[in-house]
Motif scaffolding. Structure first.
Motif, PDB file in Angstrom:
ATOM      1  N   PRO A   3      33.634  50.543  26.914  1.00 39.43           N
ATOM      2  CA  PRO A   3      32.994  51.232  25.785  1.00 39.43           C
ATOM      3  C   PRO A   3      34.015  51.754  24.782  1.00 39.43           C
ATOM      4  O   PRO A   3      35.186  51.968  25.105  1.00 39.43           O
ATOM      5  CB  PRO A   3      32.261  52.395  26.466  1.00 39.43           C
ATOM      6  N   GLY A   4      33.555  51.982  23.564  1.00 36.55           N
ATOM      7  CA  GLY A   4      34.383  52.675  22.591  1.00 36.55           C
ATOM      8  C   GLY A   4      34.515  54.132  22.980  1.00 36.55           C
ATOM      9  O   GLY A   4      33.567  54.742  23.486  1.00 36.55           O
ATOM     10  N   GLY A   5      35.687  54.724  22.750  1.00 36.20           N
ATOM     11  CA  GLY A   5      35.889  56.120  23.117  1.00 36.20           C
ATOM     12  C   GLY A   5      35.212  57.088  22.176  1.00 36.20           C
ATOM     13  O   GLY A   5      34.799  58.180  22.586  1.00 36.20           O
ATOM     14  N   THR A   6      35.071  56.694  20.912  1.00 37.02           N
ATOM     15  CA  THR A   6      34.419  57.516  19.897  1.00 37.02           C
ATOM     16  C   THR A   6      33.442  56.638  19.124  1.00 37.02           C
ATOM     17  O   THR A   6      33.520  55.402  19.188  1.00 37.02           O
ATOM     18  CB  THR A   6      35.444  58.109  18.909  1.00 37.02           C
ATOM     19  N   PRO A   7      32.520  57.227  18.353  1.00 30.95           N
ATOM     20  CA  PRO A   7      31.595  56.407  17.569  1.00 30.95           C
ATOM     21  C   PRO A   7      32.314  55.436  16.630  1.00 30.95           C
ATOM     22  O   PRO A   7      31.869  54.303  16.445  1.00 30.95           O
ATOM     23  CB  PRO A   7      30.781  57.439  16.785  1.00 30.95           C
ATOM     24  N   GLY A   8      33.435  55.883  16.062  1.00 28.20           N
ATOM     25  CA  GLY A   8      34.177  55.013  15.160  1.00 28.20           C
ATOM     26  C   GLY A   8      34.856  53.843  15.837  1.00 28.20           C
ATOM     27  O   GLY A   8      35.229  52.865  15.180  1.00 28.20           O
ATOM     28  N   ASP A   9      35.022  53.916  17.156  1.00 30.35           N
ATOM     29  CA  ASP A   9      35.685  52.832  17.887  1.00 30.35           C
ATOM     30  C   ASP A   9      34.739  51.702  18.282  1.00 30.35           C
ATOM     31  O   ASP A   9      35.192  50.592  18.575  1.00 30.35           O
ATOM     32  CB  ASP A   9      36.320  53.373  19.183  1.00 30.35           C
ATOM     33  N   VAL A  10      33.442  51.988  18.321  1.00 32.22           N
ATOM     34  CA  VAL A  10      32.498  51.064  18.957  1.00 32.22           C
ATOM     35  C   VAL A  10      32.515  49.687  18.318  1.00 32.22           C
ATOM     36  O   VAL A  10      32.624  48.654  18.993  1.00 32.22           O
ATOM     37  CB  VAL A  10      31.072  51.656  18.942  1.00 32.22           C
ATOM     38  N   ALA A  11      32.416  49.629  16.998  1.00 30.19           N
ATOM     39  CA  ALA A  11      32.306  48.328  16.320  1.00 30.19           C
ATOM     40  C   ALA A  11      33.565  47.485  16.461  1.00 30.19           C
ATOM     41  O   ALA A  11      33.512  46.263  16.383  1.00 30.19           O
ATOM     42  CB  ALA A  11      31.984  48.539  14.841  1.00 30.19           C
ATOM     43  N   GLY A  12      34.708  48.120  16.681  1.00 37.29           N
ATOM     44  CA  GLY A  12      35.960  47.382  16.761  1.00 37.29           C
ATOM     45  C   GLY A  12      36.386  47.002  18.166  1.00 37.29           C
ATOM     46  O   GLY A  12      37.455  46.409  18.346  1.00 37.29           O
ATOM     47  N   MET A  13      35.561  47.299  19.173  1.00 37.24           N
ATOM     48  CA  MET A  13      35.930  46.956  20.544  1.00 37.24           C
ATOM     49  C   MET A  13      35.880  45.439  20.753  1.00 37.24           C
ATOM     50  O   MET A  13      35.160  44.725  20.069  1.00 37.24           O
ATOM     51  CB  MET A  13      35.009  47.663  21.537  1.00 37.24           C
ATOM     52  N   HIS A  14      36.630  44.964  21.729  1.00 36.43           N
ATOM     53  CA  HIS A  14      36.773  43.527  21.937  1.00 36.43           C
ATOM     54  C   HIS A  14      35.553  42.923  22.639  1.00 36.43           C
ATOM     55  O   HIS A  14      34.763  43.632  23.258  1.00 36.43           O
ATOM     56  CB  HIS A  14      38.029  43.244  22.759  1.00 36.43           C
ATOM     57  N   TRP A  15      35.434  41.585  22.547  1.00 36.07           N
ATOM     58  CA  TRP A  15      34.284  40.898  23.137  1.00 36.07           C
ATOM     59  C   TRP A  15      34.710  39.807  24.135  1.00 36.07           C
ATOM     60  O   TRP A  15      33.884  39.029  24.594  1.00 36.07           O
ATOM     61  CB  TRP A  15      33.405  40.290  22.039  1.00 36.07           C
ATOM     62  N   ASP A  16      35.984  39.761  24.488  1.00 30.99           N
ATOM     63  CA  ASP A  16      36.452  38.792  25.476  1.00 30.99           C
ATOM     64  C   ASP A  16      36.134  39.281  26.898  1.00 30.99           C
ATOM     65  O   ASP A  16      35.946  40.484  27.094  1.00 30.99           O
ATOM     66  CB  ASP A  16      37.960  38.575  25.313  1.00 30.99           C
ATOM     67  N   PRO A  17      36.038  38.399  27.897  1.00 26.58           N
ATOM     68  CA  PRO A  17      36.329  36.966  27.858  1.00 26.58           C
ATOM     69  C   PRO A  17      35.219  36.104  27.291  1.00 26.58           C
ATOM     70  O   PRO A  17      35.307  34.880  27.358  1.00 26.58           O
ATOM     71  CB  PRO A  17      36.581  36.639  29.333  1.00 26.58           C
ATOM     72  N   GLY A  18      34.156  36.704  26.758  1.00 25.82           N
ATOM     73  CA  GLY A  18      33.172  35.973  26.001  1.00 25.82           C
ATOM     74  C   GLY A  18      32.031  35.388  26.807  1.00 25.82           C
ATOM     75  O   GLY A  18      31.953  35.528  28.027  1.00 25.82           O
TER      76      GLY A  18
END
Length: 591
Positions: free
Chosen positions: A344-359
Motif C-alpha cells: 500500500p501507499g504510506g500516505t494518500p499522496g503515495d497511492v497513485a504512484g505505487m508500483h504494479w509489478d510483477p503484473g
C-alpha cells in the motif's frame, strides 16, 4: 489435445531418448508451452527452447525494434544443430511445435553420443545427467547443474498440465529417480550467501556509502539494522525489474540508487544476493513494509509475462522464498508473500504512484504450489469467505496498453475483474486512490484498481446466479464465478467489520506508533489515513492479527543514531482492494 504428448513419444522413440527425460527437459524449458514464432527472453523457440539468436532478437519486450541480431555462441544456436541432425529447416524447427520436439530430442541424443554413452528409450534416465547439463547452455557450471537437478526433480515428482494452446501433457512420476545436487559454487567468493543449497547463488554487494561528508543524510543505498532482533521480518516482496539482469546489477551497486536483497535471472534462475536480511533495503516504496520485508527482484518486464517468467526463474525464486520463510518465520500465504503491486501507499499522496509489478502475468497459483502452499479451497470454510483461484493458462482476461493502446498478447492472467453490477458490460469498479472519485478502473496493464488476484481473500455479501458481490475498497463490487469454472472457492478466514456505534473506520498504509511513543529528539511521523474507509455493514478478511507497531528512525549514515520506536496501538492487516491495508483494532471487531 493429445498431439503434443504423441509428439514427445514419437520423438523419444525416433532419436533414442527416454520419453520421461524429454518431457522433463521440455517442462523446465517451457512447461510444454509453444509461443509460435515468438522467442523467449533468452532467444529460444518452442517447447524444447531451440535457440537461434542469428534471427532478430525480440527479447527486449518493449517492441521498439532496438535489438540487434547477434551470431552468439554455438550453445545459443541449437536450432541449427537440430537442423543438421533432423534434416528439418530452422524455420520449421522454431515455429512448428512437433518439429521443435523432434529437434530437441535429436540434440539431446547427439550430446549423449559425444560422451560415448548409449542412447535408447530404455536407457535409464539417470544416465542422461551430463547431456541435460549441456542442454541448459548455461555459462556457469552451477547454473547448468541447477537446471539438470530441477529436470530430474520434475521427472521424479511427475507433472500434468494443459498448455497455453490447449494441449494436455502428462509426465508420470519416477519416485525412485535420485535428484542430483548442485556440486559447484556459482562464483568464487569469500562471502557466504544466504541462499538454499539447491540454487546457484552469488554475492553482488549493495554498497553502504556516505557520498557527501558534509551532509549526514547523503548516503545509500540501504540502512544498517539488526533484523530480526530489532524488527521482525514479516513479508517477502516479489518484484520484477522492468529491465535486464545486467542493468539491475549496475543499479543495485550504485550507492545513489535504491537496493533490494536478491535478483533472480530469467534464463537459468541464477540468484545474486545484495543485502543481508538484517539490513533494510529501499525496495518496496513504503518505509513500513521496507522495515519488515525482504525484497526479491526478477529479471523481466511485467507487460511481457511469459517471455521472461521462466520455469527456472519460478523454481529458483520459490526455493529461495521457502528457505527465507522458514528461517525468518514468514507465513507462506498471499498476505505475507506479496507482489510489489500489493504494497500500500504510506500516505494518500503515495497511492497513485505505487508500483504494479510483477503484473497480471505472474503465475501466482503455480508459484504458491512450488512454495508448498497451494491456493485451494479450505476443508472447513468460513461461511461467505472465499479465496480467489481463477486458474491461469485458461484465464485470459482482457489487458491493454502493453504497447500503445492495443490489446496485449493473449496469455494466462492471474486475476478476475470486478464490476459495478453483475454484468460483464458494467463498468469496472473504481479505485479512488488511482483515479479520483469521478472515474472507473480500466483494462490497462498497469491498472490494478479492479483486479482481485489469485490468493486474495474476500467476503461474499450476495449471490446472483454466477455473480458474487464482494466488499472492495469501501464499496460493493461484482465478480463472475460460474459453477463449472469458479474464480473463487471457499476459504477459512475471520471477518473484520466496523465497531458498532462508529460511522466508519479509517484505513492506513502503515502501522506507525502513536505520537506519545516517540522519544524526545525524534518528531512523530503521522500514520496518515488513506482515501478509503470501512463502512458499517461491510466486512473484509483478516490477513494478520499480529502486526508490529513500530517505526525505524534512520536518517543519517551513522547506525548509532538509528532508533526503533515501538508503540502500543494495535493494528490488523486486512485484505482490502488489490493492495493490503491496516486498520486500528480499536475501530473494528473481528468475527
Amino acid at each position: 489435445t493429445t498431439a503434443r504428448q504423441r509428439a514427445f513419444a514419437a520423438a523419444a522413440k525416433t532419436y533414442g531418448v527416454p520419453d520421461a527425460l524429454l518431457l522433463g527437459v521440455s517442462y523446465l524449458e517451457s512447461r510444454w508451452d509453444d509461443h509460435g514464432a515468438s522467442p523467449s527472453a533468452a532467444g529460444g523457440f518452442g517447447p524444447l527452447h531451440l535457440t537461434d539468436v542469428a534471427v532478430p532478437d525480440l527479447s527486449d519486450a518493449r517492441g521498439d525494434g532496438s535489438s540487434v541480431p547477434s551470431a552468439g555462441p554455438v550453445s545459443l544456436r541449437t536450432a541449427r544443430l537440430a537442423a543438421r541432425l533432423t534434416s528439418l529447416g530452422v524455420q520449421q524447427l522454431t515455429t512448428n511445435p512437433a518439429a521443435n520436439v523432434c529437434g530437441g530430442a535429436a540434440v539431446l541424443a547427439a550430446y549423449q553420443r559425444r560422451l560415448g554413452s548409449p542412447v535408447g528409450v530404455r536407457t535409464p534416465v539417470s544416465a542422461w545427467y551430463e547431456p541435460v547439463v549441456h542442454y541448459s547452455a548455461a555459462v556457469d557450471p552451477a547454473d547448468a547443474q541447477a537446471f539438470a537437478s530441477r529436470v530430474f526433480a520434475v521427472i521424479s515428482a511427475g507433472a500434468v498440465r494443459r498448455t497455453n494452446d490447449g494441449q494436455r501433457v502428462t509426465l508420470s512420476a519416477h519416485p525412485r529417480l535420485r535428484v542430483p545436487p548442485v556440486r559447484s559454487a556459482a562464483v568464487s567468493t569469500t562471502v557466504t550467501t544466504d541462499c538454499p543449497p539447491a540454487v546457484s547463488c552469488s554475492w553482488v554487494r549493495a554498497p553502504y556509502t556516505w557520498y557527501n561528508k558534509s551532509d549526514p543524510s547523503a548516503y545509500g543505498n540501504h540502512d544498517v539494522a539488526r533484523r530480526p532482533r530489532d524488527m521482525s521480518i514479516d513479508y517477502i516482496v516479489v518484484h520484477d525489474l522492468q529491465g535486464r539482469y545486467g542493468a539491475a546489477l549496475r543499479l543495485v551497486t550504485d550507492p545513489r540508487y535504491v537496493s533490494w536483497n536478491y535478483t533472480v535471472r530469467s534464463k537459468d534462475g541464477h540468484i545474486a544476493q545484495h543485502l543481508r536480511a538484517k539490513n533494510v533495503g529501499w525496495q518496496a516504496g513504503n518505509w513500513y513494509v521496507n522495515m519488515h520485508s525482504i525484497g526479491i527482484e526478477h529479471e523481466g518486464y511485467a507487460a511481457s509475462g511469459a517471455t521472461w517468467y521462466t520455469e527456472s526463474m519460478y523454481r529458483s525464486s520459490a526455493a529461495l522464498v521457502r528457505y527465507l520463510a522458514r528461517k525468518y518465520g514468514v507465513p507462506l500465504d498471499r498476505a505475507h508473500i506479496l507482489g510489489h503491486d500489493q504494497v500500500p501507499g504510506g500516505t494518500p499522496g503515495d497511492v497513485a504512484g505505487m508500483h504494479w509489478d510483477p503484473g497480471p502475468y505472474w503465475n501466482w497459483q503455480h508459484y504458491m504450489r512450488l512454495l508448498g502452499a497451494s491456493i485451494k479451497a479450505s476443508a472447513h470454510p468460513t461461511p461467505h469467505v472465499v479465496i480467489v483461484k481463477p486458474g491461469f493458462t485458461g484465464n485470459r482476461q482482457l489487458v491493454t496498453g502493453c504497447s500503445g493502446s492495443a490489446s496485449c498478447p493473449q496469455q494466462g492472467t492471474n486475476f478476475v475483474s470486478l464490476h459495478t453490477a453483475p454484468s460483464k458490460t458494467a463498468p469496472l469498479v473504481n479505485d479512488v486512490g488511482l483515479h479520483g472519485r469521478r472515474s472507473h478502473s480500466t483494462t490497462a496493464v498497469w491498472d490494478i484498481g479492479a483486479r482481485a488476484t489469485a490468493g486474495q481473500k474476500l467476503v461474499i455479501a450476495k449471490r446472483s446466479g454466477p455473480w458474487r458481490k464482494v466488499w472492495w475498497l469501501g464499496a460493493r463490487a461484482w465478480l463472475f464465478s460460474p459453477r463449472k469454472h469458479p474464480s473463487v472457492v471457499p476459504a477459512r478466514g475471520a471477518k473484520v467489520s466496523v465497531r458498532p456505534g462508529q460511522t466508519s473506520a479509517p484505513v492506513f498504509g502503515r502501522a506507525y506508533p502513536e505520537p506519545a511513543a516517540y522519544p524526545s529528539g525524534i518528531a512523530p511521523v503521522p500514520v496518515s489515513r488513506l482515501q478509503y474507509t470501512l463502512k458499517p455493514g461491510q466486512s473484509y478478511v483478516l490477513a494478520d492479527a499480529s502486526v508490529p507497531t513500530d517505526y525505524f528512525y534512520a536518517r543519517t549514515y551513522d547506525p548509532s543514531h538509528h532508533t526503533v520506536v515501538v508503540g502500543h496501538t494495535k493494528y490488523y492487516e486486512i485484505w482490502f482492494g488489490h493492495r493490503m491495508a491496516y486498520v486500528k483494532a480499536a475501530d473494528v471487531v473481528v468475527k
